[in-house]
Design an enzyme around this catalytic site. Structure first.
Site, short mmCIF file in Angstrom:
data_model
loop_
_atom_site.label_atom_id
_atom_site.label_comp_id
_atom_site.label_asym_id
_atom_site.label_seq_id
_atom_site.Cartn_x
_atom_site.Cartn_y
_atom_site.Cartn_z
N ARG A 38 -8.60 -0.47 5.29
CA ARG A 38 -7.76 0.54 4.64
C ARG A 38 -6.42 -0.06 4.20
O ARG A 38 -5.83 0.41 3.22
CB ARG A 38 -7.46 1.69 5.59
N LYS A 69 0.84 -1.21 0.00
CA LYS A 69 0.00 0.00 0.00
C LYS A 69 0.87 1.25 0.00
O LYS A 69 0.66 2.18 -0.78
CB LYS A 69 -0.90 0.00 1.25
N VAL A 106 9.00 6.99 16.50
CA VAL A 106 8.56 7.64 15.25
C VAL A 106 7.28 8.44 15.49
O VAL A 106 7.20 9.62 15.14
CB VAL A 106 8.39 6.61 14.11
N CYS A 140 -4.23 12.71 13.21
CA CYS A 140 -5.02 11.49 13.13
C CYS A 140 -4.78 10.69 14.40
O CYS A 140 -4.12 11.16 15.32
CB CYS A 140 -4.67 10.69 11.88
N ARG A 181 -4.38 10.94 4.84
CA ARG A 181 -3.30 11.92 4.91
C ARG A 181 -2.30 11.76 3.76
O ARG A 181 -1.65 12.72 3.37
CB ARG A 181 -2.55 11.79 6.24
N ASP A 183 5.03 0.76 12.00
CA ASP A 183 3.80 0.13 11.50
C ASP A 183 3.61 -1.31 11.98
O ASP A 183 2.59 -1.94 11.68
CB ASP A 183 3.76 0.18 9.96
N1 EPU Z 1 7.27 14.62 10.67
C1 EPU Z 1 7.53 15.94 10.95
N2 EPU Z 1 7.38 16.85 9.96
C2 EPU Z 1 7.01 16.51 8.71
C3 EPU Z 1 6.75 15.15 8.42
C4 EPU Z 1 6.90 14.22 9.43
O1 EPU Z 1 7.88 16.28 12.09
O2 EPU Z 1 6.91 17.39 7.84
C5 EPU Z 1 7.41 13.61 11.74
C6 EPU Z 1 6.11 12.86 11.98
O3 EPU Z 1 5.26 13.53 12.85
C7 EPU Z 1 6.64 11.56 12.57
C8 EPU Z 1 7.93 11.34 11.78
O4 EPU Z 1 8.30 12.63 11.29
O5 EPU Z 1 6.96 11.73 13.93
C9 EPU Z 1 7.84 10.36 10.63
O6 EPU Z 1 6.70 10.67 9.83
P1 EPU Z 1 6.68 10.39 8.26
O7 EPU Z 1 6.57 11.67 7.55
O8 EPU Z 1 7.84 9.50 7.90
O9 EPU Z 1 5.31 9.59 8.09
P2 EPU Z 1 4.42 9.61 6.77
O10 EPU Z 1 5.29 9.73 5.60
O11 EPU Z 1 3.30 10.55 6.94
C10 EPU Z 1 4.49 7.04 6.26
C11 EPU Z 1 3.52 5.91 6.19
C12 EPU Z 1 3.02 5.55 7.58
C13 EPU Z 1 4.24 5.17 8.44
C14 EPU Z 1 5.26 6.32 8.43
C15 EPU Z 1 6.54 5.98 9.16
C16 EPU Z 1 2.47 6.08 4.02
C17 EPU Z 1 1.25 6.36 3.25
N3 EPU Z 1 2.40 6.26 5.34
O12 EPU Z 1 3.78 8.14 6.83
O13 EPU Z 1 2.19 4.42 7.43
O14 EPU Z 1 3.83 4.90 9.75
O15 EPU Z 1 5.61 6.66 7.08
O16 EPU Z 1 7.14 4.86 8.63
O17 EPU Z 1 3.49 5.70 3.48
C18 EPU Z 1 0.43 2.96 7.97
O18 EPU Z 1 0.61 2.38 6.89
O19 EPU Z 1 -0.31 2.48 8.88
C19 EPU Z 1 1.09 4.23 8.22
C20 EPU Z 1 0.65 5.09 9.14
#
Ligand code: EPU
Length: 422
Positions: A401, A22, A331, A117, A93, A309
């Site tokens: 999802r 996904k 994380v 979320c 998101r 995850d």
């Molecule tokens: N963060 C910031 N600023 C930003 C972006 C992120 O401080 O601009 C922080 C976040 O709050 C968090 C950390 O950095 O503490 C990591 O967040 P990240 O941006 O890596 O998460 P994401 O890209 O929004 C993806 C996955 C998530 C997974 C995370 C971490 C997708 C669609 N989502 O989210 O997947 O948990 O990376 O590996 O790829 C799931 O599949 O259940 C899921 C939540």
């Protein structure tokens, strides 16, 4: 609304095929915005998140269809509405990852600010900062991000690290934008997750020039245009990890087909540490447990560390370990909605800030529980497989999802899960 009624305990045995990822599919779907033509994506799973993302692309002007064989066709010849609406972004998101490619393709994008979320605040400051480094002008208006680069983006050195390490979708956004920027971009502290490597490989197949794939330094030589692509996404390592825990928690044995152990070394290491066997096999692996579950300490980290995850699923497993375990979430420090629900099933979990102390218990007991987010819900299903009696998981739409009809995949290998509409 559907619920799951799960009868336990059961012992799982048999084979399960792991679906496409996904979290690799979503940014790759967004990447098709960069091309004017019809792309074909293979192994994209049939999930509600994927359908929602398809609707998002549809609204931009793309045409998204599924063939009989399951391939996903995205025709992005026309993008006439570069706007991600609140009604869709609030559902998912990951919609934010259209921002970078829209900016590169159209010179302008408006995307609703995603809110928090169930797993935390989830800011997007790093995404915006990275795109600003490439020359985008960004402002916020009525809850929308308005990003403009009418004369195109320009390559630069961009640092993507934040207080919790790298950002997965932030890296995806900047990487996609950089493919068509003028000159060279160096993304430092880039996310190394296999899903980002998969996106980069797909972009290169579209004609991008990215090196350093899989490392924390991605180097991108901008090109004038990209072409449509035919691409197969990688297997879902989080789904594979969830099925591994299913085998382990039920003292069963599962053969997982289409599973890349190389992407899962931190997970395999923890499993072996607690007494679970994981053996490589043709196109996958065999996971099983004969003896007791030993306690272990787990700290979630960006890849190649232990994935956030799978934190909830491992908490369910370690609930039944001999002795105490410590789980630290580095994380998403608030990602613990499952703790209270697992305690309702007679687990003994104590949360202190971003740490949970797991005191192993002899057995879990079925109870009505509430799914709160995707992975927390998966943990409740896993606990239900091992618990004595009936577990009723409410709000199953969270599971749908990210796991395709999970009951139809677990029941043939010994689970007793019925889906009921209430
Ligand atoms: N963060 C910031 N600023 C930003 C972006 C992120 O401080 O601009 C922080 C976040 O709050 C968090 C950390 O950095 O503490 C990591 O967040 P990240 O941006 O890596 O998460 P994401 O890209 O929004 C993806 C996955 C998530 C997974 C995370 C971490 C997708 C669609 N989502 O989210 O997947 O948990 O990376 O590996 O790829 C799931 O599949 O259940 C899921 C939540």
């Amino acid at each position: 609304m559907d619920i799951f009624r799960i009868e336990g305990p059961v012992r799982l045995s048999g084979s399960v095929k792991i679906n496409g990822s996904k979290n690799a599919s979503l940014p790759i779907m967004a990447a098709t915005i960069l091309t004017a033509g019809k792309s074909v994506l293979k192994a994209v799973p049939h999930l509600s998140d994927i359908s929602v993302f398809g609707q998002l692309l549809d609204r931009l002007g793309c045409q998204v269809t599924r063939s009989h064989s399951g391939d996903l066709y995205i025709d992005s010849t026309t993008i006439d509405n570069p706007r991600g609406e609140y009604e869709i972004v609030r559902k998912m998101r990951a919609s934010i990852c259209i921002l970078g490619p829209l900016l590169a393709r159209c010179g302008r994008a408006e995307v609703s600010m995603p809110g928090g979320c169930a797993i935390g605040d989830r800011p997007i400051d790093l995404h915006l900062r990275g795109l600003q480094e490439l020359g985008a002008k960004i402002r916020l208006k009525s809850g929308y991000i308005i990003a403009e680069a009418p004369h195109g983006l320009t390559g630069k050195d961009v640092f993507m690290g934040g207080p919790f390490g790298s950002t997965v979708l932030g890296t995806a956004n900047v990487l996609m934008a950089a493919t068509m920027a003028k000159g060279r971009t160096v993304i430092e502290s880039a996310a190394c997750e296999p899903e980002i490597a998969d996106l980069a490989n797909c972009l290169n197949k579209m004609g991008a020039k990215i090196t350093g794939i899989g490392s924390a330094r991605l180097i991108v030589e901008g090109v004038r245009q990209l072409r449509p692509v035919e691409y197969q996404v990688i297997p879902d390592r989080i789904e594979a990890g969830t099925f591994m825990v299913a085998a382990a928690i039920t003292a069963g044995e599962l053969k997982l087909l289409n599973c890349r152990l190389d992407d899962m070394m931190a997970v395999v290491d923890r499993l072996r540490n607690i007494g679970v066997t994981v053996d490589a096999a043709n196109d996958g692996c065999v996971v099983g447990r004969n003896g007791p579950i030993k306690s272990a300490d787990i700290t979630t980290e960006p890849y190649p560390g232990f994935p956030t995850d799978l934190q909830a699923q491992f908490m369910a497993l370690l609930s039944l370990a001999q002795g105490d375990s410590v789980i630290i979430e580095k994380v998403f420090p608030d990602r613990f909605m499952h703790v209270a629900e697992l305690n309702r099933m007679a687990a003994d979990l104590r949360k202190e800030g971003a740490t949970v102390i797991v005191a192993g218990v002899k057995k879990l007991v079925g109870a009505p529980v509430m799914a709160s987010d995707l992975r927390a819900s998966a943990a409740l299903v896993l606990a239900g497989l091992a618990a004595d009696g009936t577990t009723v998981v409410n709000r199953v739409y969270h599971i749908d999802r990210g796991y395709e009809r999970i009951e139809e995949r677990l029941n043939p290998v010994g689970a007793k899960i019925s889906r009921e509409s209430i």
